[in-house]
Design a protein around this motif. Structure first.
Motif, PDB file in Angstrom:
ATOM      1  N   ASN A  98       0.846  -1.187   0.000  1.00 38.93           N
ATOM      2  CA  ASN A  98       0.000   0.000   0.000  1.00 38.93           C
ATOM      3  C   ASN A  98       0.888   1.246   0.000  1.00 38.93           C
ATOM      4  OD1 ASN A  98      -1.673   2.221   0.861  1.00 38.93           O
ATOM      5  ND2 ASN A  98      -3.153   0.725   1.596  1.00 38.93           N
ATOM      6  N   PRO A  99       0.663   2.195  -0.917  1.00 38.27           N
ATOM      7  CA  PRO A  99       1.484   3.409  -0.976  1.00 38.27           C
ATOM      8  C   PRO A  99       1.516   4.205   0.334  1.00 38.27           C
ATOM      9  CG  PRO A  99       0.167   3.224  -2.953  1.00 38.27           C
ATOM     10  CD  PRO A  99      -0.307   2.138  -2.022  1.00 38.27           C
ATOM     11  N   PHE A 100       0.540   3.996   1.198  1.00 37.61           N
ATOM     12  CA  PHE A 100       0.555   4.667   2.498  1.00 37.61           C
ATOM     13  C   PHE A 100       1.889   4.438   3.199  1.00 37.61           C
ATOM     14  CE2 PHE A 100       0.233   4.055   7.098  1.00 37.61           C
ATOM     15  CZ  PHE A 100      -0.167   5.313   7.498  1.00 37.61           C
ATOM     16  N   PHE A 101       2.468   3.259   3.035  1.00 34.50           N
ATOM     17  CA  PHE A 101       3.683   2.894   3.752  1.00 34.50           C
ATOM     18  C   PHE A 101       4.962   3.400   3.095  1.00 34.50           C
ATOM     19  CE2 PHE A 101       0.622  -0.451   4.922  1.00 34.50           C
ATOM     20  CZ  PHE A 101       0.612  -0.244   6.298  1.00 34.50           C
ATOM     21  N   TRP A 102       5.019   3.428   1.766  1.00 31.10           N
ATOM     22  CA  TRP A 102       6.275   3.754   1.101  1.00 31.10           C
ATOM     23  C   TRP A 102       6.287   5.093   0.378  1.00 31.10           C
ATOM     24  CZ3 TRP A 102       5.495   4.419  -4.013  1.00 31.10           C
ATOM     25  CH2 TRP A 102       4.443   3.729  -4.612  1.00 31.10           C
ATOM     26  N   ALA A 103       5.132   5.698   0.156  1.00 28.91           N
ATOM     27  CA  ALA A 103       5.083   6.906  -0.668  1.00 28.91           C
ATOM     28  C   ALA A 103       5.148   8.248   0.072  1.00 28.91           C
ATOM     29  CB  ALA A 103       3.822   6.883  -1.526  1.00 28.91           C
TER      30      ALA A 103
END
Length: 110
Positions: A98-103
């Motif tokens: 999920n981009p929440f974690f890496w973006a």
């Protein structure tokens, strides 16, 4: 103790990079002339060559992994942008898809 934008602006930095890995360090007040006034922009104005900031609340566990990989990549001699991209890829490969974690982390400057 809190570090304010005005205090940061008074610093005379000669830092190659500043990393602000807490929540929302790239968020700030939007002004017509200056854009977003944030801790990140304050460190750039104070003399940092580049700044890495977060754009929203971050997860402690995934941020810890991301930052460890980011610094490990930098120590291997990778350019800052490539080091951050590789750290993001590591998170995805470890299940943080999920981009929440890496973006949330962005690099500005040189």
């Amino acid at each position: 103790m809190m570090l304010t934008l005005s205090e940061v602006l008074q610093l005379k930095l000669h830092a190659e990079m500043v990393v602000l890995s807490a929540c929302n360090t790239g968020s700030g007040r939007v002004t017509r002339a200056e854009g977003v006034a944030s801790l990140g922009t304050a460190f750039l104005a104070a003399g940092a060559s580049s700044v890495t900031v977060s754009l929203w609340n971050v997860d402690d566990e995934s941020t810890s992994i991301l930052m460890q990989e980011f610094y490990r990549n930098l120590l291997r001699g990778m350019p800052k942008d490539a080091a951050l991209a590789a750290a993001r890829s590591t998170l995805v490969s470890e299940g943080y898809t999920n981009p929440f974690f890496w973006a949330p982390f962005v690099l500005t400057g040189q």
